[in-house]
Design a protein around this motif. Structure first.
Motif, PDB file in Angstrom:
ATOM      1  N   ASP A 140       0.843  -1.199   0.000  1.00 40.22           N
ATOM      2  CA  ASP A 140       0.000   0.000   0.000  1.00 40.22           C
ATOM      3  C   ASP A 140       0.878   1.249   0.000  1.00 40.22           C
ATOM      4  O   ASP A 140       0.553   2.265  -0.607  1.00 40.22           O
ATOM      5  CB  ASP A 140      -0.942  -0.022   1.211  1.00 40.22           C
ATOM      6  N   LYS A 141       2.055   1.153   0.645  1.00 37.62           N
ATOM      7  CA  LYS A 141       2.955   2.324   0.681  1.00 37.62           C
ATOM      8  C   LYS A 141       3.750   2.435  -0.621  1.00 37.62           C
ATOM      9  O   LYS A 141       4.581   3.329  -0.791  1.00 37.62           O
ATOM     10  CB  LYS A 141       3.963   2.154   1.825  1.00 37.62           C
ATOM     11  N   GLY A 142       3.553   1.436  -1.523  1.00 36.70           N
ATOM     12  CA  GLY A 142       4.278   1.495  -2.801  1.00 36.70           C
ATOM     13  C   GLY A 142       5.742   1.112  -2.640  1.00 36.70           C
ATOM     14  O   GLY A 142       6.569   1.315  -3.518  1.00 36.70           O
ATOM     15  N   LEU A 143       6.057   0.541  -1.463  1.00 39.32           N
ATOM     16  CA  LEU A 143       7.459   0.154  -1.249  1.00 39.32           C
ATOM     17  C   LEU A 143       7.734  -1.226  -1.811  1.00 39.32           C
ATOM     18  O   LEU A 143       8.870  -1.651  -1.949  1.00 39.32           O
ATOM     19  CB  LEU A 143       7.741   0.141   0.259  1.00 39.32           C
ATOM     20  N   LEU A 144       6.665  -1.935  -2.115  1.00 38.13           N
ATOM     21  CA  LEU A 144       6.838  -3.324  -2.566  1.00 38.13           C
ATOM     22  C   LEU A 144       5.835  -3.589  -3.672  1.00 38.13           C
ATOM     23  O   LEU A 144       4.664  -3.218  -3.557  1.00 38.13           O
ATOM     24  CB  LEU A 144       6.577  -4.265  -1.380  1.00 38.13           C
ATOM     25  N   ASP A 145       6.295  -4.171  -4.745  1.00 35.28           N
ATOM     26  CA  ASP A 145       5.420  -4.481  -5.886  1.00 35.28           C
ATOM     27  C   ASP A 145       5.333  -5.988  -6.009  1.00 35.28           C
ATOM     28  O   ASP A 145       6.281  -6.643  -6.440  1.00 35.28           O
ATOM     29  CB  ASP A 145       6.030  -3.842  -7.153  1.00 35.28           C
ATOM     30  N   ILE A 146       4.230  -6.559  -5.502  1.00 39.18           N
ATOM     31  CA  ILE A 146       4.063  -8.022  -5.568  1.00 39.18           C
ATOM     32  C   ILE A 146       3.007  -8.347  -6.616  1.00 39.18           C
ATOM     33  O   ILE A 146       1.915  -7.775  -6.598  1.00 39.18           O
ATOM     34  CB  ILE A 146       3.632  -8.598  -4.204  1.00 39.18           C
ATOM     35  N   ARG A 147       3.342  -9.230  -7.539  1.00 38.03           N
ATOM     36  CA  ARG A 147       2.413  -9.633  -8.593  1.00 38.03           C
ATOM     37  C   ARG A 147       2.328 -11.157  -8.611  1.00 38.03           C
ATOM     38  O   ARG A 147       3.365 -11.832  -8.638  1.00 38.03           O
ATOM     39  CB  ARG A 147       2.899  -9.134  -9.955  1.00 38.03           C
ATOM     40  N   VAL A 148       1.114 -11.704  -8.560  1.00 39.79           N
ATOM     41  CA  VAL A 148       0.911 -13.157  -8.577  1.00 39.79           C
ATOM     42  C   VAL A 148       0.305 -13.543  -9.920  1.00 39.79           C
ATOM     43  O   VAL A 148      -0.631 -12.885 -10.398  1.00 39.79           O
ATOM     44  CB  VAL A 148      -0.002 -13.583  -7.413  1.00 39.79           C
ATOM     45  N   LEU A 200      12.970  -7.477   6.014  1.00 36.78           N
ATOM     46  CA  LEU A 200      14.339  -6.967   6.136  1.00 36.78           C
ATOM     47  C   LEU A 200      14.583  -5.751   5.252  1.00 36.78           C
ATOM     48  O   LEU A 200      15.623  -5.113   5.335  1.00 36.78           O
ATOM     49  CB  LEU A 200      15.334  -8.069   5.746  1.00 36.78           C
ATOM     50  N   LEU A 201      13.601  -5.439   4.386  1.00 40.48           N
ATOM     51  CA  LEU A 201      13.822  -4.327   3.461  1.00 40.48           C
ATOM     52  C   LEU A 201      13.798  -3.006   4.216  1.00 40.48           C
ATOM     53  O   LEU A 201      13.005  -2.837   5.152  1.00 40.48           O
ATOM     54  CB  LEU A 201      12.750  -4.344   2.372  1.00 40.48           C
ATOM     55  N   PRO A 202      14.690  -2.086   3.839  1.00 43.60           N
ATOM     56  CA  PRO A 202      14.765  -0.795   4.560  1.00 43.60           C
ATOM     57  C   PRO A 202      13.387  -0.140   4.640  1.00 43.60           C
ATOM     58  O   PRO A 202      12.618  -0.174   3.669  1.00 43.60           O
ATOM     59  CB  PRO A 202      15.729   0.041   3.708  1.00 43.60           C
ATOM     60  N   GLY A 203      13.059   0.325   5.817  1.00 39.60           N
ATOM     61  CA  GLY A 203      11.813   1.091   5.995  1.00 39.60           C
ATOM     62  C   GLY A 203      10.605   0.224   6.249  1.00 39.60           C
ATOM     63  O   GLY A 203       9.501   0.731   6.479  1.00 39.60           O
ATOM     64  N   PHE A 204      10.789  -1.101   6.238  1.00 37.90           N
ATOM     65  CA  PHE A 204       9.606  -1.951   6.432  1.00 37.90           C
ATOM     66  C   PHE A 204       9.300  -2.144   7.894  1.00 37.90           C
ATOM     67  O   PHE A 204       8.202  -1.931   8.350  1.00 37.90           O
ATOM     68  CB  PHE A 204       9.822  -3.295   5.751  1.00 37.90           C
ATOM     69  N   MET A 205      10.352  -2.510   8.648  1.00 38.39           N
ATOM     70  CA  MET A 205      10.092  -2.765  10.077  1.00 38.39           C
ATOM     71  C   MET A 205      10.153  -1.431  10.807  1.00 38.39           C
ATOM     72  O   MET A 205      11.155  -0.718  10.721  1.00 38.39           O
ATOM     73  CB  MET A 205      11.156  -3.709  10.639  1.00 38.39           C
ATOM     74  N   GLY A 206       9.134  -1.111  11.514  1.00 35.61           N
ATOM     75  CA  GLY A 206       9.076   0.194  12.238  1.00 35.61           C
ATOM     76  C   GLY A 206      10.383   0.405  12.977  1.00 35.61           C
ATOM     77  O   GLY A 206      11.131   1.357  12.768  1.00 35.61           O
ATOM     78  N   ASN A 207      10.831  -0.634  13.693  1.00 37.08           N
ATOM     79  CA  ASN A 207      12.008  -0.423  14.553  1.00 37.08           C
ATOM     80  C   ASN A 207      13.116  -1.349  14.078  1.00 37.08           C
ATOM     81  O   ASN A 207      13.247  -2.502  14.477  1.00 37.08           O
ATOM     82  CB  ASN A 207      11.580  -0.690  15.996  1.00 37.08           C
ATOM     83  N   ALA A 208      13.957  -0.835  13.159  1.00 33.42           N
ATOM     84  CA  ALA A 208      15.019  -1.662  12.542  1.00 33.42           C
ATOM     85  C   ALA A 208      15.890  -2.304  13.607  1.00 33.42           C
ATOM     86  O   ALA A 208      16.330  -3.439  13.478  1.00 33.42           O
ATOM     87  CB  ALA A 208      15.873  -0.788  11.626  1.00 33.42           C
ATOM     88  N   ALA A 209      16.076  -1.611  14.741  1.00 36.72           N
ATOM     89  CA  ALA A 209      16.975  -2.144  15.785  1.00 36.72           C
ATOM     90  C   ALA A 209      16.506  -3.520  16.206  1.00 36.72           C
ATOM     91  O   ALA A 209      17.298  -4.437  16.399  1.00 36.72           O
ATOM     92  CB  ALA A 209      16.975  -1.201  16.993  1.00 36.72           C
TER      93      ALA A 209
END
Ligand code: JD8
Length: 385
Positions: free
Chosen positions: A26-34, A155-164
């Motif tokens: 939804d954030k356009g950070l990932l393009d998944i096509r099935v 693991l993609l940058p910006g996906f997990m709220g708290n990368a730490a």
């Protein structure tokens, strides 16, 4: 990142629309096509399988629909992930690796699998990784594609709220998770460990680390004792790791075979390695830091060390008799020395006075006779440079 998934059961991938991947989408950070593979099977029944050449049970997926799918998805330069029970094990390290790719194309097979020529063809156009999520048999590749996608996307940058929090996770640092608790502090007579209620962060961190180490040693000794692949004595792909209780039987057997030569070279000498029981070997694993060397699973060598009064004592240096004379003993001795803790200032070992071959090797390695441990048994030592 763009992810394409090719399958004859597209609905299996619906969960990707939920949770993390869904939000990222939804954030356009990932393009998944099935994609439904059957769109590339043009007969009336959109047939994607046929009987196996060479006979046998089940059906095999036809190459033509897959070829058209790879063309349509323009996989050139992408990474094609074929999920299969015969693939390389999927691990956190592989998840991290796949997370660096621009494009992943999952090929989800069914039946007995996909015609091998599809993979051979794809390797000419793209990186192809055959990956298994575990040593059990599923009916198809979709579940594995789901699991791998979730492990990679988070693991993609910006996906997990708290990368730490990613850093601290199981398998990230080779340790399993420590136990976790939340309110209430007491539940059905079960209390949260006091250390977690005390606010002493250093103590909490130490307790958590200790719990993680214990769990890992109990549940995943293979993680607790990671294996290094080494070459020695002209042998490649040797596996070296810390011994576990599971190695005791083979160690007992190997030492019985290895000390026969020492007994022949030192007639009448009482040799502990030949007198020890299996229980003694188990006890030794508790008292000594013991390494095992395996060739394609076979135990071919071992050595151990322990610190006493600043001296790193090396013992039970053994190489399978059929592999002697290749320098494996010298290699294991050097490895045992390298495993000495920082506070060790010298090395020591013992051998039979009649063991000329061993004595030659030890002297070449810088050891000098320091005296007799008992009649017929020499103490050797050298300073730690
Ligand atoms: C892909 C067909 C079924 C497998 C005959 C049962 C992964 N860890 C894993 N276990 N099973 C799979 C997997 C199973 C698959 C396919 C992945 C495509 N099957 C076959 C061989 C024996 N049937 C998997 N990743």
């Amino acid at each position: 990142m763009r992810i394409d998934v090719v399958t004859i059961f597209p609905a299996y991938l619906d969960p990707l629309g939920l949770s993390l991947a869904g939000k990222a989408r939804d954030k356009g950070l990932l393009d998944i096509r099935v994609h439904d593979l059957r769109q590339w099977a043009h007969d009336r029944h959109h047939t994607v399988d046929d009987t196996p050449y060479g006979g046998g049970a089940g059906m095999v997926m036809k190459p033509e629909p897959w070829g058209e799918a790879l063309d349509a998805l323009d996989v050139d330069g992408a990474t094609v992930v074929v999920t299969t029970p015969s693939g390389e094990p999927f691990t956190q390290a592989l998840a991290r690796d796949l997370a660096t790719r621009e494009r992943l194309v999952f090929a989800c097979g069914r039946y007995e699998g996909i015609d091998q020529r599809v993979l051979d063809h794809a390797r000419g156009r793209a990186e192809v990784r055959e990956v298994s999520i575990g040593d059990y048999v599923l009916n198809g590749g979709e579940v594995a594609a789901l699991a791998i996608t979730e492990a990679v996307v988070r693991l993609l940058p910006g996906f997990m709220g708290n990368a730490a929090s990613l850093v601290e996770e199981s398998h990230e640092d080779g340790l399993l998770e420590y136990p976790v608790y939340t309110k209430p502090a007491s539940w059905r007579g079960l209390d949260v460990p006091d250390v977690l209620l005390g606010g002493n962060h250093a103590a909490i961190a130490a307790w958590r680390h200790d719990q993680a180490v214990r769990r890992t040693a109990e549940r995943r000794p293979d993680l607790a004792h990671p294996t290094a692949t080494v070459s020695a004595g002209g042998l490649d792909a040797l596996e070296l790791r810390l011994a576990t209780r599971a190695d005791a039987g083979e160690l007992y057997t190997l030492q019985r075979s290895c000390w026969v030569a020492e007994a022949q070279a030192n007639p009448g000498l009482s040799i502990p390695a030949l007198l020890e029981t299996l229980d003694d070997v188990h006890a030794g694993l508790e008292e000594w830091r013991t390494f095992v060397l395996r060739a394609h699973g076979r135990l071919v060598g071992s050595v151990r060390g322990r610190l006493e009064d600043g001296t790193w004592h090396v013992g039970r240096l053994m190489v399978a008799p059929d592999l002697s004379g290749r320098g494996l003993g010298r290699w294991l001795l050097a490895y045992a020395e390298s495993a000495a803790p920082a506070e060790a200032t010298a090395y020591a070992l013992v051998t039979g006075a009649g063991s000329e071959r061993n004595l030659r090797m030890y002297k070449k390695a810088g050891y000098r006779v320091r005296g007799e441990l008992e009649p017929g048994v020499l103490r050797l030592g050298k300073p730690r440079r």
